[in-house]
Design an enzyme around this catalytic site. Structure first.
Site, PDB file in Angstrom:
ATOM      1  N   SER A  14       0.799  -1.225   0.000  1.00 42.97           N
ATOM      2  CA  SER A  14       0.000   0.000   0.000  1.00 42.97           C
ATOM      3  C   SER A  14       0.831   1.274   0.000  1.00 42.97           C
ATOM      4  CB  SER A  14      -0.958  -0.001   1.192  1.00 42.97           C
ATOM      5  OG  SER A  14      -0.250  -0.153   2.402  1.00 42.97           O
ATOM      6  N   HIS A  49      -5.350  -2.893  -3.076  1.00 39.62           N
ATOM      7  CA  HIS A  49      -4.942  -1.943  -4.116  1.00 39.62           C
ATOM      8  C   HIS A  49      -4.859  -2.546  -5.514  1.00 39.62           C
ATOM      9  CE1 HIS A  49      -4.107   1.175  -1.163  1.00 39.62           C
ATOM     10  NE2 HIS A  49      -3.695   0.186  -0.396  1.00 39.62           N
ATOM     11  N   LYS A  78     -11.842   1.478  -2.390  1.00 42.93           N
ATOM     12  CA  LYS A  78     -10.754   2.066  -3.178  1.00 42.93           C
ATOM     13  C   LYS A  78     -11.178   2.118  -4.651  1.00 42.93           C
ATOM     14  CE  LYS A  78      -7.520   1.382   0.461  1.00 42.93           C
ATOM     15  NZ  LYS A  78      -6.962   0.415   1.375  1.00 42.93           N
TER      16      LYS A  78
HETATM   17  C1  LIG Z   1      -6.980   0.322   2.833  1.00 39.43           C
HETATM   18  C2  LIG Z   1      -6.424  -0.994   3.181  1.00 39.43           C
HETATM   19  C3  LIG Z   1      -7.077  -1.843   4.073  1.00 39.43           C
HETATM   20  C4  LIG Z   1      -8.269  -1.391   4.864  1.00 39.43           C
HETATM   21  O1  LIG Z   1      -9.414  -1.355   4.101  1.00 39.43           O
HETATM   22  P1  LIG Z   1     -10.611  -0.409   4.567  1.00 39.43           P
HETATM   23  O2  LIG Z   1     -11.778  -0.896   3.807  1.00 39.43           O
HETATM   24  O3  LIG Z   1     -10.197   0.977   4.238  1.00 39.43           O
HETATM   25  O4  LIG Z   1     -10.756  -0.613   6.052  1.00 39.43           O
HETATM   26  C5  LIG Z   1      -6.586  -3.111   4.244  1.00 39.43           C
HETATM   27  N1  LIG Z   1      -5.467  -3.529   3.609  1.00 39.43           N
HETATM   28  C6  LIG Z   1      -4.789  -2.715   2.777  1.00 39.43           C
HETATM   29  C7  LIG Z   1      -3.563  -3.238   2.108  1.00 39.43           C
HETATM   30  C8  LIG Z   1      -5.232  -1.428   2.563  1.00 39.43           C
HETATM   31  O5  LIG Z   1      -4.542  -0.610   1.778  1.00 39.43           O
END
Ligand SMILES: *Cc1c(COP(=O)(O)O)cnc(C)c1O
Length: 386
Positions: free
Chosen positions: A181, A209, A241
């Site tokens: 991330s 991602h 995302k």
């Molecule tokens: C954003 C993210 C999460 C968390 O997801 P949310 O739905 O925002 O709680 C988990 N793992 C990774 C790698 C992330 O980038």
């Protein structure tokens, strides 16, 4: 009493500020698109994870409204009581089909999915092994599980193999980000799957991602690398995302999903997400599959940004994904560059420890299909100037 509490807390806050690690929130007065309204000013948005530009899509918004017309705003209860609606069922089925897995299970957020899955699959007598640079939610899940918790070197199959071979008894769960991330690089999944197979370990991949972005139809890193359920038995993806809505899911076998329904505490002890969010996400999934142009455009912008950044001598990392970090010399420099960019109309992420290891503070620039080539060029200009 409360005075002494506040004094102590204030001291800690001051310390954080002196270390250039203080975090403050920026108040945004608009929705998430290629631009944001901040402090009465419009700035270019190079910090969101809305990779496909779907967070403000009108088709998805219409589906959201129809979902509210049918189901109202709240689910009213957890999935195991009365909060589990046809909208949730339909979306789970669609996500299972899309990822090529027998079943999928919705969670309220990615953070909760990761906590819930690791806790349901590993306990005191087991081992959890995680990549050194995994997302905080995966690390927290591993720690909370009370399993023997170890981190292996970033993307290092040899180190993982060594640690797995030395691990005795119990289950072995290996956990990795698909796309990291904060770095944007990919986990070496085929090799990790081999090492897991050899050591009788289970592989869990968090594709927060990659989902929507990677693979021919957007099904993520497992589609891009052609990995089946034997290789990646536990696949997690998020919907806040690239999908532009909210929530997360886990996809896998019948036995895995039923186990999560029985034992995953962050699934059981929380209110089901609003059904309208599921209706909206089903609409989003259709667009993710259909709108190949969004991925094509995104990839063109990524290539354009990297070529331009190289020309002006920025310290880029080995990333072909929309996450393009620019390393800085110090955390103070991260804040300084971030402020200068904001002043010239560009918002990027100012990422410092403990989100990333000491000494690797960076600007985290993210690209989206909603950007234009002109915006990317203008960002490069601004980066060059600061
Ligand atoms: C954003 C993210 C999460 C968390 O997801 P949310 O739905 O925002 O709680 C988990 N793992 C990774 C790698 C992330 O980038």
């Amino acid at each position: 009493m409360s005075n002494s509490m506040d004094r102590l807390l204030q001291e800690n806050l001051e310390k954080r500020r002196l270390q250039h690690l203080y975090r403050s929130r920026v108040r945004v007065d608009s929705g998430c698109s290629d631009q944001l309204s901040v402090n009465g000013k419009t700035v270019h948005n190079f910090c969101s994870n809305d990779y496909l530009g779907l967070a403000e899509n009108a088709v998805i918004a219409d589906a959201f409204k129809q979902g509210i017309d049918h189901y109202g705003t709240g689910s009213g209860a957890s999935h195991l009581i009365s909060g589990h609606t046809k909208a949730h069922c339909d979306l789970e089925q669609q996500l299972a089909e899309f990822t090529g897995r027998p079943r999928a299970l919705l969670f309220s957020s990615g953070y909760m999915a990761n906590m819930g899955v690791i806790g349901a699959l590993a306990g005191r007598s087991d081992a959890v092994l995680e990549d050194y640079l995994n997302h905080a939610s995966l690390l927290d899940g591993g720690l909370l599980s009370r399993a023997k918790f170890q981190r292996y070197k970033h993307r290092d199959c040899y180190d993982l193999d060594k640690k797995l071979s030395a691990s005795k008894g119990g289950r072995k769960l290996v956990v990795t980000d698909g796309v990291f991330s904060m770095d944007g690089d990919l986990a070496p999944l085929p090799q990790l799957a081999d090492v897991c197979g050899k050591n009788d370990a289970w592989l869990m991949v968090d594709d927060a991602h990659g989902f929507g972005v990677l693979g021919n139809s957007g099904a993520g890193i497992v589609e891009q690398l052609g990995l089946d359920i034997q290789q990646v038995p536990i696949l997690m993806g998020t919907l806040g995302k690239a999908f532009g809505t909210y929530g997360a899911f886990v996809a896998g076998s019948e036995a895995l999903i039923e186990t999560l329904v029985q034992f995953s505490r962050s699934y059981i002890y929380t209110t089901a997400p609003p059904p309208a969010v599921a209706v909206a996400t089903s609409a989003s999934l259709e667009l993710v599959k259909k709108d190949q142009w969004r991925r094509d455009k995104l990839n063109q912008l990524i290539a354009r940004f990297r070529a331009g950044a190289e020309q002006i001598g920025l310290r880029l990392m080995d990333s072909k994904t929309p996450i393009q970090p620019v390393l800085m010399q110090s955390d103070a420099q991260v804040l300084d560059a971030n402020q200068k960019l904001l002043d010239s109309g560009f918002m990027v992420g100012a990422i410092r420890p403990p989100t990333v290891p000491e000494g690797t503070g960076r600007l985290r620039i993210t690209l989206s299909a909603s950007h234009s080539e002109q915006q990317v060029d203008a960002l490069l200009d601004a980066l060059d100037r600061c």
